[in-house]
Design a protein around this motif. Structure first.
Motif, PDB file in Angstrom:
ATOM      1  N   GLY A 239      -2.429  17.025 -47.638  1.00 41.74           N
ATOM      2  CA  GLY A 239      -2.573  15.589 -47.832  1.00 41.74           C
ATOM      3  C   GLY A 239      -3.311  15.266 -49.119  1.00 41.74           C
ATOM      4  O   GLY A 239      -2.937  14.330 -49.846  1.00 41.74           O
ATOM      5  N   PHE A 240      -4.335  16.058 -49.420  1.00 38.32           N
ATOM      6  CA  PHE A 240      -5.076  15.868 -50.669  1.00 38.32           C
ATOM      7  C   PHE A 240      -4.184  16.133 -51.875  1.00 38.32           C
ATOM      8  O   PHE A 240      -4.237  15.414 -52.875  1.00 38.32           O
ATOM      9  N   HIS A 242      -0.924  15.780 -52.025  1.00 33.95           N
ATOM     10  CA  HIS A 242      -0.016  14.642 -52.149  1.00 33.95           C
ATOM     11  C   HIS A 242      -0.712  13.472 -52.857  1.00 33.95           C
ATOM     12  O   HIS A 242      -0.137  12.834 -53.752  1.00 33.95           O
ATOM     13  N   ASP A 243      -1.934  13.190 -52.445  1.00 32.60           N
ATOM     14  CA  ASP A 243      -2.689  12.089 -53.067  1.00 32.60           C
ATOM     15  C   ASP A 243      -2.944  12.375 -54.543  1.00 32.60           C
ATOM     16  O   ASP A 243      -2.875  11.463 -55.384  1.00 32.60           O
ATOM     17  N   LYS A 246       0.220  11.707 -56.468  1.00 37.78           N
ATOM     18  CA  LYS A 246       0.453  10.268 -56.588  1.00 37.78           C
ATOM     19  C   LYS A 246      -0.421   9.668 -57.686  1.00 37.78           C
ATOM     20  O   LYS A 246       0.023   8.824 -58.463  1.00 37.78           O
ATOM     21  N   TRP A 247      -1.658  10.113 -57.758  1.00 42.46           N
ATOM     22  CA  TRP A 247      -2.581   9.621 -58.779  1.00 42.46           C
ATOM     23  C   TRP A 247      -2.106  10.040 -60.172  1.00 42.46           C
ATOM     24  O   TRP A 247      -2.144   9.244 -61.109  1.00 42.46           O
ATOM     25  N   ARG A 250       0.741   7.810 -61.166  1.00 43.91           N
ATOM     26  CA  ARG A 250       0.270   6.481 -61.580  1.00 43.91           C
ATOM     27  C   ARG A 250      -0.279   6.519 -62.998  1.00 43.91           C
ATOM     28  O   ARG A 250      -0.017   5.620 -63.808  1.00 43.91           O
TER      29      ARG A 250
END
Length: 262
Positions: A239-240, A242-243, A246-247, A250
């Motif tokens: 999960g980390f 994936h985050d 995503k960052w 961005r």
């Protein structure tokens, strides 16, 4: 008589006010939970030797059931890259987490200890961290009860030509049989080829792998789907990751937008 063993620290958890519970993948005794009295205290002498991802030779008491104990540390090493590179730290944590999820505690699994040690060495040497994690994801699937055919069409046995992956048929389909699964993954050929290569070779035989971001995203798309829908394992480290991605996306979009407006 004390036991001497090699270990890779999977994680540590606070226990009471000053104590720690430390999960270590040992080569000799499998995964073990160690009770470290005063492990959180400022002056605990082995604090640096029980940090996550540390590789060490320990002396301690290995109990057949219940908690084990660390009495001494002969030598230890925490590669600096895991302190400096958040992504590599997350992927190595994820690899150890997968091994932890796939096997029960106290079961000797020296082959996976050796593979994890090899992965850590390759990561330090600059090998792509996601590709290493993908290797473990593929090779641990059978231990989670998932048998897949990566090399030959599951319908006719064809091993050459364009391929795609089918969740329904638990493996690859040649172009002649794509029609049997309208929901096949429609994988990018390069990404599927890399996954097939990872599935057929030993980790120590892989010396370099140069992957484009788009290829890595495709590889992750398939393996994430398999682990979410068939294995059912959802680890915090993934999960980390994936985050983190995503960052990064961005930031890349903002940079691209800024360049267009300049």
């Amino acid at each position: 008589m004390a036991d001497i063993f090699n270990g890779l620290v999977i994680y540590q958890r606070p226990h009471k006010e000053t104590d720690l519970m430390v999960k270590i993948l040992t080569r000799e005794f499998g995964k073990r939970m160690f009770y470290v009295r005063h492990g959180k205290a400022k002056h605990y002498q082995y604090a640096a030797d029980i940090q996550p991802l540390t590789s060490a030779k320990y002396e301690g008491t290995i109990n057949k059931s219940g908690l084990s104990f660390i009495n001494d540390v002969k030598e230890s090493h925490l590669p600096r890259i895991f302190l400096e590179d958040v992504e590599k730290n997350a992927y190595m944590t994820y690899i150890l987490g997968l091994i932890d999820a796939a096997y029960v505690d106290n079961q000797p699994i020296p082959q996976w200890f050796d593979l994890a040690q090899t992965a850590e060495d390759k990561m330090v040497a600059g090998f792509d961290a996601q590709a290493l994690a993908n290797y473990f994801e593929i090779h641990l699937l059978p231990d989670f009860g998932i048998q897949l055919e990566w090399q030959a069409c599951v319908v006719c046995g064809q091993t050459t030509g364009p391929m795609d992956f089918s969740e329904k048929y638990h493996g690859v389909l040649c172009q002649n049989h794509w029609s049997v699964d309208e929901y096949r993954m429609q994988m990018d050929p390069k990404a599927l080829h890399v996954l097939q290569q990872l599935a057929r070779v030993e980790l120590k035989q892989i010396h370099s792998l140069d992957l484009k971001p788009a290829t890595k995203r495709e590889m992750a798309r398939l393996l994430d789907k398999l682990y979410e829908e068939q294995v059912g394992v959802q680890l915090r480290a993934k999960g980390f990751i994936h985050d983190l991605h995503k960052w990064d996306q961005r930031l890349a979009q903002r940079k691209d937008k800024s360049q267009r407006t300049d």
